[in-house]
Design an enzyme around this catalytic site. Structure first.
Site, PDB file in Angstrom:
ATOM      1  N   HIS A 109     -19.103  -6.041 -12.412  1.00  0.00           N
ATOM      2  CA  HIS A 109     -19.088  -4.742 -11.241  1.00  0.00           C
ATOM      3  C   HIS A 109     -20.201  -4.956 -10.152  1.00  0.00           C
ATOM      4  O   HIS A 109     -20.934  -3.980  -9.870  1.00  0.00           O
ATOM      5  CB  HIS A 109     -19.209  -3.356 -11.763  1.00  0.00           C
ATOM      6  CG  HIS A 109     -18.468  -2.367 -10.986  1.00  0.00           C
ATOM      7  ND1 HIS A 109     -17.715  -1.412 -11.457  1.00  0.00           N
ATOM      8  CD2 HIS A 109     -18.284  -2.188  -9.810  1.00  0.00           C
ATOM      9  CE1 HIS A 109     -17.317  -0.656 -10.491  1.00  0.00           C
ATOM     10  NE2 HIS A 109     -17.632  -1.100  -9.293  1.00  0.00           N
ATOM     11  N   SER A 134       0.921  -1.093  -0.096  1.00  0.00           N
ATOM     12  CA  SER A 134       0.085   0.051  -0.063  1.00  0.00           C
ATOM     13  C   SER A 134       0.879   1.173  -0.009  1.00  0.00           C
ATOM     14  O   SER A 134       2.147   1.069   0.092  1.00  0.00           O
ATOM     15  CB  SER A 134      -0.776  -0.045   1.189  1.00  0.00           C
ATOM     16  OG  SER A 134      -0.179  -0.065   2.401  1.00  0.00           O
ATOM     17  N   ARG A 191     -10.605  -1.271  -9.388  1.00  0.00           N
ATOM     18  CA  ARG A 191     -11.197  -0.655 -10.638  1.00  0.00           C
ATOM     19  C   ARG A 191     -10.505  -1.216 -11.797  1.00  0.00           C
ATOM     20  O   ARG A 191      -9.251  -1.569 -11.670  1.00  0.00           O
ATOM     21  CB  ARG A 191     -11.010   1.056 -10.807  1.00  0.00           C
ATOM     22  CG  ARG A 191     -11.772   1.725  -9.774  1.00  0.00           C
ATOM     23  CD  ARG A 191     -13.114   1.758 -10.457  1.00  0.00           C
ATOM     24  NE  ARG A 191     -13.928   2.767  -9.719  1.00  0.00           N
ATOM     25  CZ  ARG A 191     -14.681   2.221  -8.671  1.00  0.00           C
ATOM     26  NH1 ARG A 191     -14.930   1.133  -8.381  1.00  0.00           N
ATOM     27  NH2 ARG A 191     -15.491   3.256  -8.100  1.00  0.00           N
ATOM     28  N   GLU A 246     -15.798  -0.352 -18.882  1.00  0.00           N
ATOM     29  CA  GLU A 246     -17.029  -1.212 -18.640  1.00  0.00           C
ATOM     30  C   GLU A 246     -18.085  -0.612 -19.203  1.00  0.00           C
ATOM     31  O   GLU A 246     -18.120   0.955 -19.480  1.00  0.00           O
ATOM     32  CB  GLU A 246     -17.371  -1.008 -17.092  1.00  0.00           C
ATOM     33  CG  GLU A 246     -16.393  -1.854 -16.367  1.00  0.00           C
ATOM     34  CD  GLU A 246     -16.608  -1.522 -14.726  1.00  0.00           C
ATOM     35  OE1 GLU A 246     -17.667  -1.126 -14.271  1.00  0.00           O
ATOM     36  OE2 GLU A 246     -15.789  -2.017 -14.006  1.00  0.00           O
TER      37      GLU A 246
HETATM   38  O1  LIG Z   1     -17.188   0.067  -7.450  1.00  0.00           O
HETATM   39  C1  LIG Z   1     -17.961   0.680  -6.339  1.00  0.00           C
HETATM   40  C2  LIG Z   1     -17.565   1.481  -5.512  1.00  0.00           C
HETATM   41  O2  LIG Z   1     -16.398   2.255  -5.577  1.00  0.00           O
HETATM   42  O3  LIG Z   1     -18.272   1.758  -4.434  1.00  0.00           O
END
Ligand SMILES: O=CC(=O)O
Length: 334
Positions: free
Chosen positions: A301, A196, A254, A283
């Site tokens: 998603h 991270s 993402r 998407e």
């Molecule tokens: O992908 C969905 C979100 O970021 O809530």
């Protein structure tokens, strides 16, 4: 946040009023909330909002120069142009975990606080990440397709999958969602390491500052970090080469966290074992090659969406708006 950047403010503003100055009681006017985009409001939620706040919608942007807070319930981009039309804006309450649709550099410059919704659905997203991983390893969806297409009697048993317990899992992004993924996979007997922005002093899992090093020491990568200019294509051919032929990638973050072209090539050529993907670069368009592959589990998603999470996200949005109007710290600042 990029190095050297100032953090987003955390609702530290003060609103003055004559009543505050004179100490007299002030009649409470409902706080004005600018609703961005075309949110998929259910009626009960809209009624709850209307009982507390005055809502102004995107079509009324011209009259919104006085508005101090924006509610974003969908992924409609909040661009610098949108922000320019809201000169008094102090706070954005977003319902999503990812806030890559919001122009954060402009928010930083303008001192606009931003909150997200990830607390509300990190458990559901983590469940989903583990489900995708289990499906890729144990070939559940692929076996289901095999059975339904009538091939079992004709061609015999479907090839076996692999055990989850004992695998080394590298988590990219150990925030709310990544931490829930870690908790679940520890219970399955996996070893956890993570990458991270910074090492987390309270976390005892091994930390790798470099994603390639993390991949070289993992069997599986689970991607749950935020999409920023720093993390765009954080998973590329070098990382996948380091992960190796038996490696598996799960993405619930993402699509653009992964170089999708390179991922497709690695999967088609068998240079990694498989992938579980809830998100894609373009998407709802999904690369055609992926549709042909049985070592890939695809999902539209959907990781965040449960009615329970939706309910919790609405509570959090209202709590953040109320915190803003009572000048208290936001509950889920980013
Ligand atoms: O992908 C969905 C979100 O970021 O809530």
């Amino acid at each position: 946040m990029l190095k050297g950047e100032t953090p987003l403010p955390q609702n530290g503003h003060r609103r003055n009023s004559m009543a505050a100055i004179t100490g007299e009681a002030e009649a409470e006017a409902p706080g004005v909330v600018f609703v961005h985009g075309s949110p998929p409001f259910g009626l009960p939620f809209k009624d709850r909002l209307l009982s507390r706040f005055q809502l102004i919608h995107t079509s009324e942007l011209a009259e919104s120069s006085h508005v101090k807070v924006m509610l974003c319930m969908d992924h409609t981009p909040v661009t610098s142009q949108t922000l320019h039309k809201l000169p008094s804006l102090e706070c954005i309450v977003a319902s999503s975990a990812g806030v890559d649709h919001i122009d954060l550099p402009t928010c930083r410059l303008r001192g606009i606080a931003v909150s997200n919704g990830s607390q509300a659905f990190s458990e559901d997203v983590a469940d989903y990440a583990v489900a995708l991983l289990m499906d890729v390893l144990r070939k559940i969806s692929a076996g289901d397709r095999y059975l339904r297409s009538g091939l079992w009697p004709a061609k015999g048993d479907y090839p076996l999958g692999w055990k989850l317990g004992g695998k080394r899992v590298g988590i990219v992004g150990l925030g709310n969602i990544g931490s829930e993924v870690a908790k679940r996979l520890v219970a399955f007997g996996c070893g956890i390491a993570y990458n991270s922005r910074k090492k987390r002093p309270s976390v005892s899992f091994p930390y790798y500052a470099d994603v390639c090093d993390l991949a070289a020491n993992s069997d599986i990568l689970v991607i749950c970090c935020a999409l920023t200019s720093e993390t765009h294509h954080i998973i590329n051919k070098d990382v996948m080469t380091a992960l190796g032929k038996e490696g598996v990638i799960i993405n619930v973050g993402r699509g653009s966290l992964i170089n999708e072209k390179e991922l497709v090539q690695f999967l088609v050529e068998g240079q990694i074992r498989g992938a579980g993907l809830d998100v894609f670069e373009n998407e709802p368009i999904v690369p055609r090659e992926l549709l042909e592959l049985d070592n890939v589990v695809l999902s539209p998603h959907n990781a965040v969406v449960t009615p329970e999470a939706f309910e919790a996200m609405q509570e959090l949005a209202i709590a953040n708006l109320e915190a803003f109007f009572s000048n208290k710290p936001l509950l889920s600042p980013i």
